[in-house]
Design a protein around this motif. Structure first.
Motif, PDB file in Angstrom:
ATOM      1  N   THR A 157       0.712  -1.168   0.049  1.00 46.74           N
ATOM      2  CA  THR A 157       0.196  -0.248  -0.165  1.00 46.74           C
ATOM      3  C   THR A 157       0.880   1.074   0.113  1.00 46.74           C
ATOM      4  OG1 THR A 157      -1.520  -1.398   1.352  1.00 46.74           O
ATOM      5  CG2 THR A 157      -1.998   1.135   1.187  1.00 46.74           C
TER       6      THR A 157
ATOM      7  N   TYR B 174      -3.433   4.657  -2.848  1.00 44.26           N
ATOM      8  CA  TYR B 174      -4.414   5.722  -2.483  1.00 44.26           C
ATOM      9  C   TYR B 174      -4.040   6.997  -2.644  1.00 44.26           C
ATOM     10  CZ  TYR B 174      -6.705   1.457  -0.407  1.00 44.26           C
ATOM     11  OH  TYR B 174      -7.051   0.164  -0.379  1.00 44.26           O
TER      12      TYR B 174
ATOM     13  N   CYS C 273      -6.470   3.905  -6.538  1.00 44.40           N
ATOM     14  CA  CYS C 273      -7.672   3.846  -5.738  1.00 44.40           C
ATOM     15  C   CYS C 273      -7.945   5.260  -5.226  1.00 44.40           C
ATOM     16  CB  CYS C 273      -7.400   2.849  -4.494  1.00 44.40           C
ATOM     17  SG  CYS C 273      -7.049   1.465  -4.733  1.00 44.40           S
TER      18      CYS C 273
ATOM     19  N   VAL D 299      -9.499   8.278  -3.284  1.00 48.89           N
ATOM     20  CA  VAL D 299      -9.992   8.655  -2.113  1.00 48.89           C
ATOM     21  C   VAL D 299     -10.642   9.965  -2.034  1.00 48.89           C
ATOM     22  CG1 VAL D 299      -8.936   6.910  -0.611  1.00 48.89           C
ATOM     23  CG2 VAL D 299      -7.899   9.201  -1.250  1.00 48.89           C
TER      24      VAL D 299
END
Length: 271
Positions: A61, A98, A130, A132
């Motif tokens: 991540t 993210y 991803c 956000v």
């Protein structure tokens, strides 16, 4: 085997213009895994990870605060290297990045315009971008992170408040001054990660306020006002590295009486 505690490894501590240290980026690590936050301005991030003894295969991540070059260009090298490892069977699972919409757009565009097709092919398959939004949360490496817009006047930027596996809270403010609108994300945090472009006494030379940055004195005052327990300063100039740790700590300590950390590149801090 001894269980790994919560750790923060500063891969880089400098601002955009540094040449004597690496740009600000770091790893949050615990027994559940590792989270990389930003990646600096180039492939130097690969060297910093190697020096820190952190394998890319252990990172699944990445959180990207914003699209300035000193934070996002290293992301392209991370993607390239992980994709190569995936192709060689040396990286297991999914790699998730993210970030807010602007950063996602920039990362995707640079990858598609500059990387080989066989690397780009991993995007949307095993390397996932991803998006956000302000207030969104996600889980990574045993932590729950809630993202927030720092309301930058220069470039859209997100910080985050993380709940660590032992329920400590850590707030990352990004690399610009605190905005009162984010009070609830910061107040009472166990750890506050805050930029300090230079010393207040050196403000005429480095001109932090003209560049929309803070000083160590400002960071100490903020930490005291918001009742945090530990203050960590980063994103600094690199002209005073020999005295930075002592002098920044002293200046922030004029207002803040909690623990103050002014790490060097590659320094590990137990949280």
């Amino acid at each position: 085997m001894k269980e790994r505690k919560n750790e923060l490894i500063m891969l880089g501590t400098g601002n955009a213009a540094v040449t004597h240290c690496y740009n600000t980026c770091f790893v949050l690590r615990n027994a559940e895994g590792s989270l990389l936050v930003d990646a600096g301005g180039g492939n130097g991030v690969l060297s910093q990870l190697e020096k820190a003894g952190i394998a890319l295969s252990d990172i699944h991540t990445l959180f990207v605060t914003h699209a300035h070059t000193d934070h996002i260009l290293g992301v392209i090298w991370i993607i390239r290297t992980i994709a190569q490892q995936m192709g060689q069977g040396k990286y297991e699972g999914i790699f998730r990045i993210y970030a807010h919409d602007k950063s996602i757009q920039v990362i995707d565009w640079i990858c598609r315009m500059t990387l080989p097709k066989k690397i780009v092919a991993f995007l949307e398959e095993r390397i996932l971008l991803c998006e956000v939004r302000d207030g969104d949360s996600f889980e990574a490496a045993g932590m729950r992170l809630q993202c927030f817009d720092i309301l930058s006047t220069k470039e859209k930027q997100f910080g985050f408040r993380a709940i660590l596996p032992d329920n400590q809270t850590l707030t990352c403010l990004g690399d610009e001054p605190y905005n009162e609108s984010n009070h609830n994300y910061v107040e009472g945090a166990d750890w506050l990660l805050c930029e300090a472009f230079c010393l207040y006494e050196d403000r005429e030379y480095f001109k932090p306020y003209e560049k929309h940055h803070s000083t160590a004195l400002d960071a100490g005052r903020l930490a005291s006002q918001l009742n945090v327990k530990h203050l960590l300063l980063y994103h600094t100039e690199d002209k005073t590295l020999n005295t930075r740790k002592v002098k920044y700590t002293e200046e922030a300590g004029k207002h803040f009486k909690g623990s103050i950390f002014v790490p060097d590149d590659l320094e590990l801090i137990e949280l």
